[in-house]
Design an enzyme around this catalytic site. Structure first.
Site, PDB file in Angstrom:
ATOM      1  N   THR A  55      28.998   2.627 -21.070  1.00 40.07           N
ATOM      2  CA  THR A  55      27.765   2.126 -21.638  1.00 40.07           C
ATOM      3  C   THR A  55      27.092   0.961 -20.934  1.00 40.07           C
ATOM      4  O   THR A  55      27.581  -0.267 -20.223  1.00 40.07           O
ATOM      5  CB  THR A  55      28.504   1.564 -23.018  1.00 40.07           C
ATOM      6  OG1 THR A  55      29.102   2.507 -23.790  1.00 40.07           O
ATOM      7  CG2 THR A  55      27.434   0.848 -24.245  1.00 40.07           C
TER       8      THR A  55
ATOM      9  N   GLU B 166      29.639   7.596 -31.485  1.00 38.14           N
ATOM     10  CA  GLU B 166      29.185   7.006 -32.445  1.00 38.14           C
ATOM     11  C   GLU B 166      28.990   8.221 -33.677  1.00 38.14           C
ATOM     12  O   GLU B 166      28.615   9.343 -33.338  1.00 38.14           O
ATOM     13  CB  GLU B 166      27.579   6.359 -32.435  1.00 38.14           C
ATOM     14  CG  GLU B 166      27.201   5.423 -33.491  1.00 38.14           C
ATOM     15  CD  GLU B 166      26.721   5.999 -34.609  1.00 38.14           C
ATOM     16  OE1 GLU B 166      26.923   5.541 -35.817  1.00 38.14           O
ATOM     17  OE2 GLU B 166      26.148   7.123 -34.507  1.00 38.14           O
TER      18      GLU B 166
ATOM     19  N   TYR C 135      34.459  17.377 -20.913  1.00 33.00           N
ATOM     20  CA  TYR C 135      34.695  17.113 -22.149  1.00 33.00           C
ATOM     21  C   TYR C 135      36.053  16.606 -22.618  1.00 33.00           C
ATOM     22  O   TYR C 135      36.379  16.046 -23.593  1.00 33.00           O
ATOM     23  CB  TYR C 135      34.404  18.276 -23.340  1.00 33.00           C
ATOM     24  CG  TYR C 135      32.841  18.373 -23.519  1.00 33.00           C
ATOM     25  CD1 TYR C 135      32.040  17.769 -24.175  1.00 33.00           C
ATOM     26  CD2 TYR C 135      32.231  19.724 -23.035  1.00 33.00           C
ATOM     27  CE1 TYR C 135      30.725  17.836 -24.343  1.00 33.00           C
ATOM     28  CE2 TYR C 135      30.866  19.977 -23.340  1.00 33.00           C
ATOM     29  CZ  TYR C 135      30.152  18.909 -23.610  1.00 33.00           C
ATOM     30  OH  TYR C 135      28.825  19.224 -24.277  1.00 33.00           O
TER      31      TYR C 135
ATOM     32  N   ALA D  48      25.202  17.762 -44.157  1.00 32.10           N
ATOM     33  CA  ALA D  48      25.905  18.966 -44.108  1.00 32.10           C
ATOM     34  C   ALA D  48      27.343  18.869 -43.299  1.00 32.10           C
ATOM     35  O   ALA D  48      28.498  19.464 -43.634  1.00 32.10           O
ATOM     36  CB  ALA D  48      25.068  20.203 -43.564  1.00 32.10           C
TER      37      ALA D  48
ATOM     38  N   GLU E  52      33.621   5.747 -28.689  1.00 33.28           N
ATOM     39  CA  GLU E  52      34.119   7.053 -28.391  1.00 33.28           C
ATOM     40  C   GLU E  52      33.323   8.057 -29.179  1.00 33.28           C
ATOM     41  O   GLU E  52      33.814   8.985 -29.643  1.00 33.28           O
ATOM     42  CB  GLU E  52      35.640   7.339 -28.774  1.00 33.28           C
ATOM     43  CG  GLU E  52      36.524   6.987 -27.546  1.00 33.28           C
ATOM     44  CD  GLU E  52      36.165   7.691 -26.399  1.00 33.28           C
ATOM     45  OE1 GLU E  52      36.340   8.890 -26.349  1.00 33.28           O
ATOM     46  OE2 GLU E  52      35.909   7.031 -25.311  1.00 33.28           O
TER      47      GLU E  52
ATOM     48  N   ALA F   9      33.750   2.372 -17.534  1.00 35.96           N
ATOM     49  CA  ALA F   9      32.357   1.465 -17.662  1.00 35.96           C
ATOM     50  C   ALA F   9      31.150   2.510 -17.553  1.00 35.96           C
ATOM     51  O   ALA F   9      30.586   3.048 -16.622  1.00 35.96           O
ATOM     52  CB  ALA F   9      32.262   0.688 -16.187  1.00 35.96           C
TER      53      ALA F   9
ATOM     54  N   ARG G  25      52.017  -7.828 -58.370  1.00 36.09           N
ATOM     55  CA  ARG G  25      50.691  -8.864 -58.959  1.00 36.09           C
ATOM     56  C   ARG G  25      50.819  -8.337 -60.672  1.00 36.09           C
ATOM     57  O   ARG G  25      50.652  -7.117 -60.652  1.00 36.09           O
ATOM     58  CB  ARG G  25      49.508  -8.437 -58.446  1.00 36.09           C
ATOM     59  CG  ARG G  25      48.370  -9.508 -58.892  1.00 36.09           C
ATOM     60  CD  ARG G  25      48.417 -10.740 -58.457  1.00 36.09           C
ATOM     61  NE  ARG G  25      47.217 -11.505 -58.600  1.00 36.09           N
ATOM     62  CZ  ARG G  25      47.216 -12.866 -58.466  1.00 36.09           C
ATOM     63  NH1 ARG G  25      48.375 -13.343 -57.610  1.00 36.09           N
ATOM     64  NH2 ARG G  25      45.991 -13.643 -58.498  1.00 36.09           N
TER      65      ARG G  25
ATOM     66  N   GLN H 225      42.181  -0.021 -61.218  1.00 35.38           N
ATOM     67  CA  GLN H 225      42.935  -0.052 -59.885  1.00 35.38           C
ATOM     68  C   GLN H 225      43.455   1.122 -59.166  1.00 35.38           C
ATOM     69  O   GLN H 225      43.415   1.224 -58.234  1.00 35.38           O
ATOM     70  CB  GLN H 225      44.250  -1.449 -60.203  1.00 35.38           C
ATOM     71  CG  GLN H 225      44.840  -1.737 -59.027  1.00 35.38           C
ATOM     72  CD  GLN H 225      44.097  -2.823 -58.238  1.00 35.38           C
ATOM     73  OE1 GLN H 225      43.030  -3.064 -58.386  1.00 35.38           O
ATOM     74  NE2 GLN H 225      44.786  -3.175 -56.982  1.00 35.38           N
TER      75      GLN H 225
END
Ligand code: FAD
Length: 642
Positions: free
Chosen positions: A132, A416, A268, A505, A414, A130, A300, A319
């Site tokens: 965020t 952004e 980390y 970059a 995890e 918990a 197809r 395709q």
């Protein structure tokens, strides 16, 4: 019908399967796990699942989690293979195993680990992560939940001071878990010590109701993730015991003395664990989407050739353009993820065995960029595979929407992706500085930053493509650095003037890195395997350059003839992939049940599959005259009055 296509394959299938799974043993174990799902009635593909209410989907997923646990160790990340993870939604245990336990292992003291680890592993202490809140996610340092130390009782008072401090999004919080790892601002004697994790019971052991002082619920329906109970939670001066603070790196004594210890950078570690899984395992969902799209494109047929024979849609160049660069990218990401896994393991070994943090910065940077790059790839790949299957790709029975829905949140969670690319950009700038001031300090992977120019006879060989990708990234990093420095206030410049250049970059680094890994994988392989992988690697490198060559264009380092050569070469390689396409996707060894697709069986009549589902299994047709018809009558009445 596909057997003839299969026979055309020009490389040994098994060698490729072993490469994709990291060795024979891993591939065999994958097949063993897959057969468990194939043989179990509860995991048989059932597309009517998507007609069920969210409530029913959640319950079925819970039942499936229990069945899977009876046979498989879901705690082992090696089991996060596509069909395990995503029969029709992610298992309940995922956050607990992939985020809570790793965070505990890294952040809890030895005493806390020995107190909790058994119950964590056997699920008697089932927790969520918990962190965020409604108001803040990426900006972890600015979370608003507080944990105020009370000297009188030696407890922490956990409190949600306002609506925006409400915990929001944690998976497995809404309905299930009894514990939570709550990230809150630690305050002792009126002084703030930053955000730290507190392991607390949130629901009653007997009744499962939220404990007094805690409000909890599910946040509601989302884009996909229907079976996941992402939740909200707020605290009203909730009292947690002293040892709820995970205290490997910070300790608060009974009388309120705060002591920091060890290297907090290890924190980390838990993020790396999950990001590594996202790169290593979730990337395979791209391959699953491609297996569906390639097979369907062989079944197809649309329009006729000069001999009045209908043409398989995979024979159309347009395709191929949709699918083959993605197929090449899939292989590139899988090979890149193998290297990343090695890097992450080496980093952890050095830290745990020698207290050596020398690889941490590099691993964090590469992993951040790879998580961003690979999760964008999977989501983009699922969407393009859907588009390549026309109308049927839009239906759940194709097996494609579930991949898109379950995988696209990985771009956000995890870390952004933009934020992660900016973290990699920071590392690139640091290495750029080293190139000038201390070249010996630049790690091997980042030596390309010293590139200024390059000359080629042929821009389309693997070696040239690697150099070009490196030069492109080096130019863009230098451009971003100039932009950043051209403004007197560095922080303001980073946030408001040079963010685009920095993120761009960084986004060009992983294609360069992947190409190095591709080359490494190709070496020492059997001739036929080497040949087809070389074709894929060239398609990948060319595609990455054509998609983003801004760095080379900025310095006029790529001529229009060279760009044309890149385009023409890529097109000239497609016929080789066309012959091998089926084998390249089937090397993944995915069973029909794993693909969960009515439009892409190993052999069969796809039209009969779809017709049978619609006419026999679609529960909406069970009632011959639907209640909705009453509203048609009402519409007529409304219209009659107009
Ligand atoms: C399916 C799902 C499951 C989740 N599970 C959990 C969980 O178990 N536990 C948990 O604690 N959380 C969970 N989360 C929350 C998730 O971790 C956060 O949503 C994520 O970290 C992103 O943070 P945010 O929502 O604050 O986005 P924001 O940071 O608000 O991002 C919004 C936009 O702003 C941009 N932006 C923000 N800051 C900057 C900046 N400095 N520079 C440039 N651009 C910026 C971003 O790039 C993005 O485009 C989950 C989310 C999802 C979708």
């Amino acid at each position: 019908m596909l057997e003839a296509e299969r026979k055309q394959g020009q490389f040994p299938l098994l060698e490729m399967s072993h490469l994709l799974y990291g060795g024979k043993d891993q591939f065999d174990r994958f097949l063993e796990r897959q057969s468990f799902f194939d043989d179990h009635p509860m995991f048989k593909v059932n597309h009517d699942f998507y007609n069920k209410s969210r409530q029913d989907q959640i319950l079925l997923n819970a039942e499936r989690t229990v069945e899977a646990m009876k046979k498989l160790s879901l705690a082992d990340p090696n089991y996060y293979t596509p069909n395990v993870l995503c029969p029709q939604g992610i298992f309940i245990s995922t956050v607990h195993y992939a985020m809570v336990i790793p965070a505990f292992q890294v952040l809890a003291s030895d005493e806390q680990i020995s107190k909790w680890m058994t119950s964590l592993k056997n699920f008697s202490a089932f927790g969520c992560y918990a962190q965020t809140e409604l108001g803040h996610g990426s900006d972890v340092q600015n979370l608003k939940t507080v944990a105020v130390f009370d000297k009188q009782t030696s407890e922490f008072v956990i409190h949600t001071p306002n609506i925006e401090a409400t915990k929001f999004w944690p998976g497995e919080l809404g309905l299930y878990c009894e514990f939570a790892l709550v990230f809150a601002q630690l305050q002792v004697d009126g002084k703030g010590y930053g955000v730290h994790p507190f392991w607390i019971r949130i629901r009653d052991k007997e009744t499962h109701k939220p404990l007094s002082g805690i409000e909890i619920g599910d946040i509601g329906p989302k884009m996909g993730y229907a079976v996941k109970d992402n939740g909200f939670m707020s605290f009203d001066h909730y009292r947690a015991p002293l040892d709820s603070l995970l205290n490997r790196y910070i300790k608060v004594s009974k009388d309120g003395k705060v002591e920091r210890q060890g290297n907090p950078k290890v924190g980390y570690g838990s993020m790396m664990y999950m990001r590594n899984i996202l790169c290593d395992q979730y990337t395979k969902f791209g391959g699953r989407a491609l297996a569906i799209a390639v097979r369907y494109s062989l079944y197809r047929k649309q329009f006729k050739d000069d001999n009045k024979q209908e043409i398989r849609i995979l024979d159309y160049q347009c395709q191929q353009q949709k699918l083959f660069p993605l197929l090449a990218e899939f292989y590139a990401c899988v090979f890149g993820s193998v290297k990343i896994k090695e890097l992450v393991n080496e980093n952890f070994n050095r830290i745990s065995q020698k207290n050596d943090f020398s690889l941490l910065g590099l691993t964090h940077a590469v992993l951040s960029g790879a998580k961003a790059n690979y999760t964008y790839f999977v989501s983009n790949c699922a969407e393009w595979c859907r588009l390549s299957c026309g109308g049927h790709g839009f239906a759940h029975y194709s097996g494609l929407p579930i991949i898109f829905f379950e995988m696209s949140p990985n771009i956000t969670l995890e870390g952004e992706n933009t934020i992660l690319n900016l973290q990699l950009a920071r590392y690139l700038l640091k290495q750029l500085q080293h190139v000038v001031q201390k070249p010996s300090a630049v790690p091997e992977f980042f030596k390309f930053l010293s590139l200024e120019t390059a000359k080629f006879d042929d821009v389309t060989t693997i070696e040239s493509l690697i150099t070009l990708l490196g030069l492109n990234c080096a130019n863009l990093t230098k451009y971003a650095a100039q932009k950043l420095m051209s403004h007197p206030d560095m922080k303001e410049s980073w946030d408001t003037k040079s963010g685009i250049a920095l993120a761009k970059a960084a986004s060009t680094f992983i294609p360069y890195f992947n190409m190095l890994c591709f080359l490494d994988t190709i070496n020492n392989k059997a001739k036929e395997t080497k040949e087809i992988l070389t074709v894929l690697a060239r398609i990948y490198g060319i595609t990455m350059l054509l998609n983003n060559m801004q760095g080379l264009l900025l310095k006029n380092q790529l001529s229009s003839q060279q760009i044309k050569a890149l385009q023409d070469t890529r097109e000239s390689l497609y016929p080789i992939i066309r012959v091998n396409a089926l084998c390249l996707v089937e090397a993944q060894g995915l069973s029909d049940n794993s693909l969960q697709s009515l439009i892409a069986p190993r052999e069969g009549d796809v039209y009969m599959n779809m017709y049978n589902f619609a006419s026999k299994e679609n529960s909406l047709n069970k009632q011959q005259v639907h209640n909705g018809i009453n509203y048609i009558q009402k519409m007529r009445e409304v219209n009659a009055k107009l």
